[in-house]
Design an enzyme around this catalytic site. Structure first.
Site, short mmCIF file in Angstrom:
data_model
loop_
_atom_site.label_atom_id
_atom_site.label_comp_id
_atom_site.label_asym_id
_atom_site.label_seq_id
_atom_site.Cartn_x
_atom_site.Cartn_y
_atom_site.Cartn_z
N THR A 96 -3.19 0.25 7.69
CA THR A 96 -2.63 -0.04 6.37
C THR A 96 -1.24 -0.67 6.47
O THR A 96 -0.50 -0.39 7.42
CB THR A 96 -2.56 1.27 5.57
OG1 THR A 96 -1.78 1.07 4.39
CG2 THR A 96 -1.88 2.39 6.37
N ASP A 97 -0.89 -1.42 5.44
CA ASP A 97 0.48 -1.97 5.38
C ASP A 97 1.53 -0.87 5.15
O ASP A 97 2.72 -1.09 5.34
CB ASP A 97 0.59 -3.04 4.28
CG ASP A 97 0.24 -2.56 2.88
OD1 ASP A 97 -0.14 -1.39 2.72
OD2 ASP A 97 0.34 -3.37 1.94
N GLU A 98 1.07 0.33 4.75
CA GLU A 98 2.03 1.39 4.45
C GLU A 98 2.79 1.88 5.67
O GLU A 98 3.78 2.60 5.55
CB GLU A 98 1.33 2.57 3.77
CG GLU A 98 0.76 2.21 2.43
CD GLU A 98 0.32 3.43 1.64
OE1 GLU A 98 0.75 4.55 1.96
OE2 GLU A 98 -0.47 3.25 0.69
N TYR B 43 0.37 10.66 4.66
CA TYR B 43 -0.73 9.72 4.92
C TYR B 43 -0.26 8.57 5.81
O TYR B 43 -0.83 8.31 6.87
CB TYR B 43 -1.30 9.17 3.60
CG TYR B 43 -2.12 7.90 3.80
CD1 TYR B 43 -3.33 7.95 4.49
CD2 TYR B 43 -1.66 6.67 3.34
CE1 TYR B 43 -4.07 6.79 4.70
CE2 TYR B 43 -2.38 5.51 3.55
CZ TYR B 43 -3.59 5.57 4.23
OH TYR B 43 -4.31 4.43 4.45
N LYS C 294 -1.22 7.45 9.73
CA LYS C 294 -1.81 6.14 10.06
C LYS C 294 -0.91 5.41 11.08
O LYS C 294 -1.41 4.78 12.01
CB LYS C 294 -1.99 5.29 8.80
CG LYS C 294 -3.06 5.77 7.84
CD LYS C 294 -4.46 5.77 8.41
CE LYS C 294 -5.00 4.39 8.69
NZ LYS C 294 -6.43 4.44 9.11
P1 NAD Z 1 -12.07 6.44 1.68
O1 NAD Z 1 -11.27 7.69 1.48
O2 NAD Z 1 -12.75 5.82 0.52
O3 NAD Z 1 -13.18 6.68 2.80
C1 NAD Z 1 -12.91 7.38 3.98
C2 NAD Z 1 -14.24 7.78 4.60
O4 NAD Z 1 -13.94 8.46 5.84
C3 NAD Z 1 -15.04 8.76 3.74
O5 NAD Z 1 -16.40 8.37 3.69
C4 NAD Z 1 -14.89 10.09 4.47
O6 NAD Z 1 -16.00 10.97 4.32
C5 NAD Z 1 -14.74 9.63 5.91
N1 NAD Z 1 -14.04 10.64 6.74
C6 NAD Z 1 -12.91 11.32 6.42
N2 NAD Z 1 -12.60 12.18 7.44
C7 NAD Z 1 -13.55 12.00 8.39
C8 NAD Z 1 -13.76 12.58 9.67
N3 NAD Z 1 -12.94 13.53 10.16
N4 NAD Z 1 -14.82 12.16 10.39
C9 NAD Z 1 -15.67 11.21 9.90
N5 NAD Z 1 -15.52 10.65 8.70
C10 NAD Z 1 -14.47 11.03 7.95
O7 NAD Z 1 -11.06 5.41 2.37
P2 NAD Z 1 -10.99 3.83 2.25
O8 NAD Z 1 -10.11 3.47 1.12
O9 NAD Z 1 -12.35 3.28 2.37
O10 NAD Z 1 -10.16 3.50 3.59
C11 NAD Z 1 -10.84 3.23 4.82
C12 NAD Z 1 -9.82 2.88 5.88
O11 NAD Z 1 -9.07 1.75 5.47
C13 NAD Z 1 -8.80 3.97 6.16
O12 NAD Z 1 -8.54 3.99 7.54
C14 NAD Z 1 -7.57 3.53 5.39
O13 NAD Z 1 -6.39 4.03 6.00
C15 NAD Z 1 -7.68 2.03 5.53
N6 NAD Z 1 -7.06 1.22 4.48
C16 NAD Z 1 -7.34 1.45 3.17
C17 NAD Z 1 -6.81 0.62 2.19
C18 NAD Z 1 -7.14 0.81 0.73
O14 NAD Z 1 -6.57 0.11 -0.11
N7 NAD Z 1 -8.05 1.69 0.36
C19 NAD Z 1 -5.95 -0.42 2.56
C20 NAD Z 1 -5.65 -0.61 3.92
C21 NAD Z 1 -6.22 0.21 4.88
O1 DAU Z 2 -1.42 -0.29 0.82
C1 DAU Z 2 -2.62 0.18 1.35
C2 DAU Z 2 -2.90 1.58 0.82
O2 DAU Z 2 -3.27 1.43 -0.54
C3 DAU Z 2 -3.97 2.30 1.61
O3 DAU Z 2 -3.52 2.53 2.91
C4 DAU Z 2 -4.32 3.65 0.96
O4 DAU Z 2 -5.41 4.25 1.64
C5 DAU Z 2 -4.72 3.37 -0.48
O5 DAU Z 2 -4.98 4.61 -1.15
C6 DAU Z 2 -3.60 2.63 -1.20
O6 DAU Z 2 -2.42 3.46 -1.32
P1 DAU Z 2 -1.57 3.52 -2.68
O7 DAU Z 2 -0.86 4.81 -2.70
O8 DAU Z 2 -0.82 2.27 -2.89
O9 DAU Z 2 -2.82 3.51 -3.73
P2 DAU Z 2 -3.14 4.34 -5.06
O10 DAU Z 2 -4.41 3.78 -5.59
O11 DAU Z 2 -3.05 5.80 -4.88
O12 DAU Z 2 -1.94 3.90 -6.02
C7 DAU Z 2 -1.64 2.53 -6.26
C8 DAU Z 2 -0.36 2.47 -7.09
O13 DAU Z 2 -0.63 3.01 -8.39
C9 DAU Z 2 0.77 3.32 -6.53
O14 DAU Z 2 2.00 2.68 -6.81
C10 DAU Z 2 0.68 4.62 -7.32
C11 DAU Z 2 0.19 4.16 -8.67
N1 DAU Z 2 -0.66 5.10 -9.44
C12 DAU Z 2 -1.70 5.69 -8.81
C13 DAU Z 2 -2.56 6.52 -9.50
C14 DAU Z 2 -3.73 7.21 -8.82
C15 DAU Z 2 -0.44 5.27 -10.80
O15 DAU Z 2 0.51 4.72 -11.37
N2 DAU Z 2 -1.29 6.09 -11.48
C16 DAU Z 2 -2.34 6.72 -10.90
O16 DAU Z 2 -3.08 7.45 -11.60
#
Ligand code: NAD
Ligand code: DAU
Length: 334
Positions: A120-122, A147, A151
């Site tokens: 992630t960019d975080e 989190y 990562k």
């Molecule tokens: P998600 O929470 O929707 O899915 C995560 C999946 O991993 C789930 O199906 C869960 O059951 C599985 N999991 C959790 N713990 C596990 C374990 N111990 N063993 C096996 N499986 C397990 O997450 P996502 O949003 O799909 O993110 C996927 C990946 O992408 C993560 O590594 C996250 O850090 C990265 N990522 C997410 C975003 C985003 O915007 N969502 C952006 C950049 C990177």
């Molecule tokens: O940048 C990549 C990341 O983006 C991934 O690594 C994470 O897995 C993914 O969850 C996401 O993280 P954020 O914390 O940015 O996403 P989230 O959807 O939780 O929130 C997005 C923005 O919206 C953040 O500034 C918090 C805000 N927010 C979130 C929720 C759930 C609200 O204002 N209201 C809400 O109810």
């Protein structure tokens, strides 16, 4: 090619599996997923005859060893992924994101298997709103939350395993994804399903925080590009120039769904809330030739809203539980 996809029942992993089955007949996929609250096995129902799904933990060394032995490529999506959860209980984040990644790295080291690490960019921390800078591959790590720090730690493990043990790994750090099959705890699906349920969207704090949105299919196409053309040991940043503040996103959702743009609540801010993320994906574009297809955020958002409207069966069973959990700490402030 035999591909082990960890976390393949979650949001991005499942979209990766569905797209790969559709577009890559040469690929045989095994999903390893613990089926935590974040997984929805229904997402993979349409490809049940094409994909082997193993319920298990990426930190289970014996299970992982056997699955990696049978794979040509591991794409590691599995993680605890939600910042808010990491603030209420970080333990699963340390176990899955750090110990789980370590377990996979040891297995790919033993078996000489190609590995791609999803991150992630975080890991780079956050930027000020008025800072012209964007994250690049050389930005120093400075994660804010449990989190993002787990990562970041997992990325550093991968880099060390490449340098110390010659593991054939690439890494990618992507910005905020949106699209179908995202859990309703996350920002966009939460607000969309609130409006569809007759509730008001909830904006943390003032809502000026900026996220750099990318469609999940663009992320996953970039992952395949890096797997096929990336240089071993390198990190690639994935982003689609989608910087938008949260208030604007909520207003767009309300407008698309036919409600007044100001029909939302401000609620308690997230502790330590990162202000802004912004990705410079020049390396991925110039060195590997990737570019995003979803360049119109409004069009992608409209399609995503349509998906949630058409697939209420997918999200409705977990919606009330998610809102009950938020209600424990969240207060309306304006
Ligand atoms: P998600 O929470 O929707 O899915 C995560 C999946 O991993 C789930 O199906 C869960 O059951 C599985 N999991 C959790 N713990 C596990 C374990 N111990 N063993 C096996 N499986 C397990 O997450 P996502 O949003 O799909 O993110 C996927 C990946 O992408 C993560 O590594 C996250 O850090 C990265 N990522 C997410 C975003 C985003 O915007 N969502 C952006 C950049 C990177
Ligand atoms: O940048 C990549 C990341 O983006 C991934 O690594 C994470 O897995 C993914 O969850 C996401 O993280 P954020 O914390 O940015 O996403 P989230 O959807 O939780 O929130 C997005 C923005 O919206 C953040 O500034 C918090 C805000 N927010 C979130 C929720 C759930 C609200 O204002 N209201 C809400 O109810």
């Amino acid at each position: 090619m035999r591909v082990l996809v960890t976390g393949g029942a979650g949001f991005i992993g499942a979209n990766f599996v569905l797209r790969s089955v559709d577009q890559r007949p040469d690929v045989r996929i095994t999903v390893l997923d613990k089926m935590t609250y974040a997984a929805n096995p229904d997402t993979l129902a349409s490809v049940a005859d094409r994909v082997r799904v193993i319920t298990g933990d990426v930190a289970d060394a014996d299970l992982v060893d056997g699955l990696v032995a049978d794979a040509d490529l591991v794409v590691h999506f599995a993680a605890e992924s939600h910042n808010d959860n990491s603030l209420s209980d970080p333990s699963a984040f340390v176990q899955t994101n750090l110990v789980g990644t370590y377990t996979l790295l040891e297995a790919v080291r033993r078996h000489g298997t190609r590995y791609h690490h999803i991150s992630t960019d975080e890991v780079y921390g956050d930027l000020e709103l008025d800072d012209p800078a964007r994250f690049t591959e050389s930005t120093p790590y400075n994660p804010s939350s449990p989190y993002s720090s787990t990562k970041a730690g997992s990325d550093l493990l991968v880099r060390a395993w490449v340098r110390s043990f010659g593991v054939a790994a690439t890494l990618s750090n992507c910005s905020n994804n949106y699209g179908p099959y995202q859990h309703v705890e996350k920002f966009i699906p939460r607000q969309v399903t609130n409006v569809l349920s007759g509730a008001r969207p909830k904006l943390y704090g003032a809502g000026t925080n900026v996220r750099d949105w990318i469609h999940v299919d663009d992320h996953n196409d970039a992952v395949w590009t890096i797997v096929e053309r990336g240089e071993i040991g390198q990190t690639y940043l994935i982003g689609a120039d989608g910087e938008t503040d949260n208030k604007t996103v909520v207003e767009k959702i309300l407008t698309i769904l036919g409600h007044p743009a100001d029909a939302y609540d401000h609620v308690t801010d997230r502790p330590g809330h990162d202000m802004r993320y912004a990705i410079d994906s020049t390396r991925l574009r110039t060195e590997l030739g990737w570019s995003p297809r979803y360049t119109d955020f409004d069009a992608g958002l409209r399609a995503t809203i349509e998906w949630y409207r058409d697939n209420e069966d997918w999200w409705r069973p977990v919606k009330d539980g998610v809102e009950r959990k938020y209600a424990v700490t969240e207060r309306v402030t304006g």
